[in-house]
Scaffold this active site. Sequence first.
Site, PDB file in Angstrom:
ATOM      1  N   CYS A   1      44.234  43.245  38.444  1.00 38.36           N
ATOM      2  CA  CYS A   1      43.635  43.203  37.102  1.00 38.36           C
ATOM      3  C   CYS A   1      44.591  43.612  35.982  1.00 38.36           C
ATOM      4  O   CYS A   1      44.901  42.805  35.116  1.00 38.36           O
ATOM      5  CB  CYS A   1      42.399  44.086  37.067  1.00 38.36           C
ATOM      6  SG  CYS A   1      41.112  43.510  38.185  1.00 38.36           S
TER       7      CYS A   1
HETATM    8  N1  LIG Z   1      39.661  43.648  42.756  1.00 34.83           N
HETATM    9  C1  LIG Z   1      39.172  44.239  41.679  1.00 34.83           C
HETATM   10  O1  LIG Z   1      39.192  45.447  41.578  1.00 34.83           O
HETATM   11  C2  LIG Z   1      38.544  43.416  40.564  1.00 34.83           C
HETATM   12  C3  LIG Z   1      37.779  44.083  39.599  1.00 34.83           C
HETATM   13  C4  LIG Z   1      37.193  43.359  38.581  1.00 34.83           C
HETATM   14  C5  LIG Z   1      37.394  41.984  38.510  1.00 34.83           C
HETATM   15  N2  LIG Z   1      38.153  41.352  39.431  1.00 34.83           N
HETATM   16  C6  LIG Z   1      38.286  39.898  39.323  1.00 34.83           C
HETATM   17  O2  LIG Z   1      37.455  39.281  40.288  1.00 34.83           O
HETATM   18  C7  LIG Z   1      38.042  38.069  40.766  1.00 34.83           C
HETATM   19  C8  LIG Z   1      38.178  38.128  42.273  1.00 34.83           C
HETATM   20  O3  LIG Z   1      39.057  39.175  42.599  1.00 34.83           O
HETATM   21  P1  LIG Z   1      39.075  39.872  44.025  1.00 34.83           P
HETATM   22  O4  LIG Z   1      39.801  41.153  43.847  1.00 34.83           O
HETATM   23  O5  LIG Z   1      37.730  39.882  44.626  1.00 34.83           O
HETATM   24  O6  LIG Z   1      39.994  38.833  44.831  1.00 34.83           O
HETATM   25  P2  LIG Z   1      40.250  38.816  46.423  1.00 34.83           P
HETATM   26  O7  LIG Z   1      41.555  38.154  46.626  1.00 34.83           O
HETATM   27  O8  LIG Z   1      40.020  40.156  47.027  1.00 34.83           O
HETATM   28  O9  LIG Z   1      39.114  37.869  46.968  1.00 34.83           O
HETATM   29  C9  LIG Z   1      39.015  36.540  46.634  1.00 34.83           C
HETATM   30  C10 LIG Z   1      38.471  35.787  47.832  1.00 34.83           C
HETATM   31  O10 LIG Z   1      38.244  34.468  47.402  1.00 34.83           O
HETATM   32  C11 LIG Z   1      38.607  33.599  48.461  1.00 34.83           C
HETATM   33  N3  LIG Z   1      38.824  32.280  47.873  1.00 34.83           N
HETATM   34  C12 LIG Z   1      39.883  31.824  47.184  1.00 34.83           C
HETATM   35  N4  LIG Z   1      39.646  30.575  46.758  1.00 34.83           N
HETATM   36  C13 LIG Z   1      38.414  30.256  47.181  1.00 34.83           C
HETATM   37  C14 LIG Z   1      37.611  29.101  47.059  1.00 34.83           C
HETATM   38  N5  LIG Z   1      38.040  28.059  46.376  1.00 34.83           N
HETATM   39  N6  LIG Z   1      36.410  29.097  47.635  1.00 34.83           N
HETATM   40  C15 LIG Z   1      35.971  30.174  48.320  1.00 34.83           C
HETATM   41  N7  LIG Z   1      36.688  31.294  48.468  1.00 34.83           N
HETATM   42  C16 LIG Z   1      37.893  31.325  47.898  1.00 34.83           C
HETATM   43  C17 LIG Z   1      39.809  34.231  49.096  1.00 34.83           C
HETATM   44  O11 LIG Z   1      39.977  33.802  50.432  1.00 34.83           O
HETATM   45  C18 LIG Z   1      39.438  35.720  49.011  1.00 34.83           C
HETATM   46  O12 LIG Z   1      38.782  36.175  50.169  1.00 34.83           O
HETATM   47  C19 LIG Z   1      39.354  37.937  40.018  1.00 34.83           C
HETATM   48  O13 LIG Z   1      39.147  37.164  38.872  1.00 34.83           O
HETATM   49  C20 LIG Z   1      39.664  39.372  39.623  1.00 34.83           C
HETATM   50  O14 LIG Z   1      40.486  39.438  38.474  1.00 34.83           O
HETATM   51  C21 LIG Z   1      38.708  42.036  40.474  1.00 34.83           C
END
Ligand SMILES: NC(=O)c1ccc[n+]([C@@H]2O[C@H](COP(=O)([O-])OP(=O)(O)OC[C@H]3O[C@@H](n4cnc5c(N)ncnc54)[C@H](O)[C@@H]3O)[C@@H](O)[C@H]2O)c1
Length: 401
Positions: free
Chosen positions: A257
């Site tokens: 992030c």
């Molecule tokens: N990690 C955090 O602390 C956090 C906090 C707030 C917001 N976010 C936001 O949330 C979003 C997701 O982040 P995250 O940390 O969960 O990512 P992550 O990498 O932990 O998880 C994403 C998942 O999506 C899957 N994926 C990718 N493309 C896909 C598709 N087309 N169809 C289905 N699954 C798919 C991946 O295999 C993975 O398991 C991002 O935009 C991030 O900026 C993250």
Amino acid sequence: MKVSIIGQGYVGLTISAFAGKFYEVLGFDSNQIIVDQLNQGISHIEGVESSDLKRWLKEGKYRATTSAADINGSDIVVIAVPTPLTKDRQPDLTFIDAACKTVGESLKNPALIINESTSFPGTIRNYIKPAIENYSGGMFEHLYAISPERVDPGRGDFNQKNTPRLYAGLTPEASAKTRDFYSKFCDQLVEVSSPEVAEAAKLFENTFRQVNIALVNEFAQITNALGISVYETLDAANTKPYGFMRFTPSAGVGGHCIPVDPTYRAAVAEELGVPATFIRRANEVNLEMSKYIVDRVEADNGGSLQGKSVLVVGVAYKPNVADVRETAAELVIEHLRSRGAIVAWHDDVVGTWHGEKSSDLAGADISIVITKHDFVDTRKIMASAPYVFDTTGKLPQAHGL
Ligand SMILES: NC(=O)c1ccc[n+]([C@@H]2O[C@H](COP(=O)([O-])OP(=O)(O)OC[C@H]3O[C@@H](n4cnc5c(N)ncnc54)[C@H](O)[C@@H]3O)[C@@H](O)[C@H]2O)c1
């Protein structure tokens, strides 16, 4: 009510865990290994217990899948996929586009589509809605909303229930349905007047942190030049009961992030002809911290790191998590190697990284602490090398920022 959550990572699985108490949840992920593990009741995310996952699976409340067809029949679809940067550090919406394709092609009924992935203002209106309509051939009138995620993995005091949640729909009906969905498992919902406000607020929250981290990182360099302690100076400033918030210097910012989201904001600002000076500079200062640290270590060690064994302690981007995305350890290691150091790293939480296994916490000429997990013994770190440089402020006996 059937809820499909696209992406079962930090955000998607955490949301599944909370939503699963009230709805039938389908966790869709494109990664077969993750899906197989989840269906065996093995959680890969801190804060989601495998024992809970096993129970939900047994009770039929949760199921993971890689099959897009399973999404059909959902009342609500939540998108929680990565929004990284491209190699030239521009917003990369390819995962969002793939998620839209999945939804557009597989969902054969009208539903509420909520985006939780972080992206620039206008993403739900100008990108996700048209993309889904394009992939579905405009067959269904879906409702669209945004509710940016604020989860902080590994954190004990704030979670989905007690962290206020922003939301806004493209229509009043979408807003109302979004509120109904989250109100089951979130105590405080804050509706804003448009999705763009919610999207911009999320980016500003992370920009605020990035800029303040850069400020304190620059300040640490100034206090060092002055020969005074940055931590004591910050503690002193922090006695002011208003108008000050204490940030801690570090090797840089990591995670999905803070180093990434402000660039989404900068990109959109610059597209509109507004310079994003603070954001760009903050990013540079934080990225340059790795070089500053290696310069300090080199200067303290006779001006050369050639042939010296250096152990980088803690490569996760923050304590008590296994997440190495955008970790500052990466740049520190690059600088060390470019100066001829023989580098190994130690992090039992991460275990394996870039195909290398965590080394022993012992036997180096120099140890540099990037992240200190709570359970790692400070005395063991201090005994791991005759010279220890700490970037965390948790080892007062070591050299440091
Ligand atoms: N990690 C955090 O602390 C956090 C906090 C707030 C917001 N976010 C936001 O949330 C979003 C997701 O982040 P995250 O940390 O969960 O990512 P992550 O990498 O932990 O998880 C994403 C998942 O999506 C899957 N994926 C990718 N493309 C896909 C598709 N087309 N169809 C289905 N699954 C798919 C991946 O295999 C993975 O398991 C991002 O935009 C991030 O900026 C993250």
